[in-house]
Design an enzyme around this catalytic site. Structure first.
Site, PDB file in Angstrom:
ATOM      1  N   LYS A 186     -18.583  -9.133  -7.820  1.00  0.00           N
ATOM      2  CA  LYS A 186     -17.901  -9.315  -6.183  1.00  0.00           C
ATOM      3  C   LYS A 186     -17.660  -7.647  -5.741  1.00  0.00           C
ATOM      4  CE  LYS A 186     -14.979  -9.115  -3.311  1.00  0.00           C
ATOM      5  NZ  LYS A 186     -15.354  -8.234  -2.201  1.00  0.00           N
TER       6      LYS A 186
ATOM      7  N   GLY B 155      -9.007  -1.787  -8.880  1.00  0.00           N
ATOM      8  CA  GLY B 155      -8.698  -1.872  -7.232  1.00  0.00           C
ATOM      9  C   GLY B 155      -6.996  -1.145  -6.330  1.00  0.00           C
ATOM     10  N   SER B 156      -6.770  -1.839  -5.741  1.00  0.00           N
ATOM     11  CA  SER B 156      -5.073  -1.642  -5.182  1.00  0.00           C
ATOM     12  C   SER B 156      -4.071  -1.772  -6.010  1.00  0.00           C
ATOM     13  CB  SER B 156      -4.972  -1.738  -4.195  1.00  0.00           C
ATOM     14  OG  SER B 156      -4.845  -3.065  -3.812  1.00  0.00           O
TER      15      SER B 156
ATOM     16  N   GLY C 213      -3.499  -6.932  -7.300  1.00  0.00           N
ATOM     17  CA  GLY C 213      -3.903  -6.586  -8.740  1.00  0.00           C
ATOM     18  C   GLY C 213      -2.870  -7.750  -8.686  1.00  0.00           C
TER      19      GLY C 213
ATOM     20  N   GLU D  98      -7.157  -2.611 -13.249  1.00  0.00           N
ATOM     21  CA  GLU D  98      -7.481  -0.578 -13.647  1.00  0.00           C
ATOM     22  C   GLU D  98      -6.955  -0.450 -12.154  1.00  0.00           C
ATOM     23  OE1 GLU D  98      -7.875   2.733 -12.362  1.00  0.00           O
ATOM     24  OE2 GLU D  98     -10.257   1.840 -12.695  1.00  0.00           O
TER      25      GLU D  98
ATOM     26  N   CYS E 185      -8.974   6.991  -7.761  1.00  0.00           N
ATOM     27  CA  CYS E 185      -7.917   6.163  -8.493  1.00  0.00           C
ATOM     28  C   CYS E 185      -6.987   6.902  -9.104  1.00  0.00           C
ATOM     29  CB  CYS E 185      -7.942   5.083  -9.067  1.00  0.00           C
ATOM     30  SG  CYS E 185      -8.844   5.161 -10.633  1.00  0.00           S
TER      31      CYS E 185
ATOM     32  N   GLU F  33       0.581   5.695  -3.187  1.00  0.00           N
ATOM     33  CA  GLU F  33      -1.166   5.589  -3.119  1.00  0.00           C
ATOM     34  C   GLU F  33      -1.342   5.676  -1.831  1.00  0.00           C
ATOM     35  OE1 GLU F  33      -4.336   3.239  -5.161  1.00  0.00           O
ATOM     36  OE2 GLU F  33      -4.641   4.734  -6.635  1.00  0.00           O
TER      37      GLU F  33
END
Ligand code: NAI
Ligand code: MG
Length: 500
Positions: free
Chosen positions: A192, A245-246, A250, A267, A301, A402
């Site tokens: 995806k 992703g974020s 997550g 991750e 990241c 972030e």
């Protein structure tokens, strides 16, 4: 209204034509709903393609195709067959490197370089690295003390169907980072891509079709996170989710995966410290820490966004890193002179500029940058220049959250103990940097910084053989290296009683 690019010269031919479709069971198909969404070039705001908007129905079909492939012909592929497939894919990606890179350049906004193909070399290397693994994945013969007639050994078996959800900040590399371990371990997958930048992963899907691979081993469902992504994370036919992703998303993935206790690897985000001691090679540190935070417009990241500088050299460093920031050329990602491209989308631009305003409200001072660029052609794109904040307190939100934009917080420190503690005073634990000529300081911080990777006198180095993963809220498990394989494998204990 954004306008459609019609075969603009120099752009990949893949952009021309109808909506990009989903790859399900070896066929390119529209979304079951018939819906599509636009993909934009963030340098110009122009629509460059339409993409099928897959949702739960499409995910369901893709999961069936992946299960069929897993229990069907793919099982009969020997380790050497899987090695061959990965090497074929590496060759194909290498042969199409320029085109694949250009798709990321116009879809995501990463700057084109003088040698776009070289920018894909890391992805090709990853595929070749994983091609080496199928023939080396094995269980063990284990001695037991139960009975001499009992023969005990272990098998390593693929975990099954993998739902791989990737972000937009490195679309091609992100896709390959999930496809390579899937093929190496004998799993099947539904990829995806991120809705902001799905074109390179989709073009990669066309290359995958050229492989000697059964249909349904690799499926690609484009769509939004809250629909397609969430359906994948919750689907009972998915055995494992591999997510990048974020940290916020997550957590949702972990919740959604709980019903059938999926294996999950994550991750996630970071707020990485980069520590500069007075004894460091300052030329190298300015360049290294500067690129460490501004690269890819800070949409990385492991960006070293909290720059701690020993007080003695703080003012000099601040001046020099500011000069470096000002020297970087911001512009259209297709311009080979560009060093800093746009932010990926309007939404992400709003997030970043929101943090810039917040920082000022919190009492930090902008030394350079600090807002959206609206000069001339840049006004149509989503450009933020490299920004440096000073007078930042550790408890400000800009020092803790972030931002995912080209934003550095430069903060002085006095002692090693202090900087070790401040480096770790964050929920994240992805990466860290240390600049010093003193080996004892280097070793000490390499051990005390609680992050998955620490770079000393360098930053943003990657190799397929080295693990990459986060501590704390930065993730679960590792990508690349030998350690990533177990994320995609089950271990089975076999007991054979050979008594007569
Ligand atoms: P995101 O983490 O929400 O999106 C990443 C992927 O997850 C996309 O493919 C998205 O469609 C999918 N997704 C979103 N919601 C989902 C859900 N509920 N279930 C399953 N999949 C879902 O990140 P987003 O919204 O694009 O960016 C927001 C912030 O996240 C950024 O400002 C940045 O701070 C952070 N981020 C961090 C990344 C990293 O590598 N550390 C990468 C991308 C974003
Ligand atoms: Mg786009």
């Amino acid at each position: 209204m954004p306008t459609m690019v019609e075969g603009r010269p120099g752009l990949p031919g893949y952009l021309v034509g109808g909506p990009k479709q989903l790859l399900i069971g070896g066929e390119w198909v529209p979304a079951a709903s018939g819906k599509t969404f636009d993909s934009l070039n963030p340098s110009t705001g122009e629509v460059i393609a339409q993409v099928a908007e897959g949702d739960a129905q499409d995910v369901d079909r893709a999961v069936s195709a992946a299960r069929e492939a897993f229990y069907g012909p793919w099982r009969r592929f020997s380790p050497a067959d899987r090695e061959r497939v990965l090497l074929q894919l590496a060759d194909l990606v290498e042969a199409h490197a320029h085109e694949l890179r250009l798709l990321d350049v116009v879809d995501m906004g990463t700057p084109v370089t003088r040698d776009p193909a070289a920018a894909v070399a890391g992805s090709v290397a990853l595929l070749r690295y994983y091609a080496g693994w199928p023939t080396k994945i094995h269980g063990e013969t284990v001695p037991n003390s139960v009975a001499p007639s009992m023969f005990t050994y272990t098998l390593k078996e693929p975990v099954g169907v993998v739902g791989a959800i990737i972000p937009w900040n490195g679309p091609l590399h992100g896709a390959i980072g999930k496809i390579a371990p899937v093929l190496a371990t004998g799993c099947t997958m539904i990829l995806k891509p991120a809705e902001q930048a799905a074109l390179a992963p989709l073009r990669l899907g066309q290359l995958i079709e050229e492989l000697d691979l059964p249909p349904g081993v690799v499926n690609i469902v484009t769509g939004y996170g809250r629909t397609a992504g969430a359906a994948l994370a919750g689907h009972p036919g998915v055995d494992k989710v591999a997510f990048t992703g974020s940290s916020v998303t997550g957590r949702e993935i972990v919740r959604a995966s709980a019903d059938n206790f999926k294996r999950v690897s994550l991750e996630l985000g970071g707020k990485s410290p980069d520590v500069i001691f007075a004894d460091a090679d300052l030329d190298a540190a300015v360049l290294g820490a500067g690129w460490g935070v501004f690269r890819n417009s800070g949409q990385v990241c492991c960006a070293g966004t909290r720059v701690f500088v020993e007080r003695k050299i703080h003012d000099e460093f601040l001046e020099r890193v500011t000069a470096f920031a000002d020297s970087l050329k911001v512009g259209d990602s297709l311009d080979p002179e560009t060093q800093i491209g746009p932010i990926v989308s309007q939404a992400q631009l709003d997030r970043v500029t929101g943090y810039l305003e917040l920082g000022v409200q919190e009492g930090a001072r902008v030394v350079t940058g600090g807002g959206r660029l609206t000069d001339g052609d840049l006004a149509n794109g989503y450009f933020v220049p490299p920004t440096v904040f000073t007078d930042v307190d550790d408890d400000m939100r800009i020092a803790n959250e972030e931002i995912f934009g080209p934003v550095a917080c430069v903060m002085p420190f006095d002692t090693v103990d202090e900087v070790a503690a401040r480096s770790n005073a964050t929920e994240f634990g992805l990466a860290g940097g240390v600049w010093t000529r003193d080996l004892s300081k280097a070793h000490r911080l390499a051990s005390e910084i609680r992050t998955g990777v620490v770079w000393v006198n360098t930053y943003n180095q990657f190799d397929p053989g080295m693990p990459f993963g986060g501590y704390k809220s930065s993730g679960w498990g590792n990508e690349s290296s030998i350690h990533s394989l177990d994320e995609y494998l089950n271990i089975k204990a076999v007991w054979i009683n050979a008594a007569e």
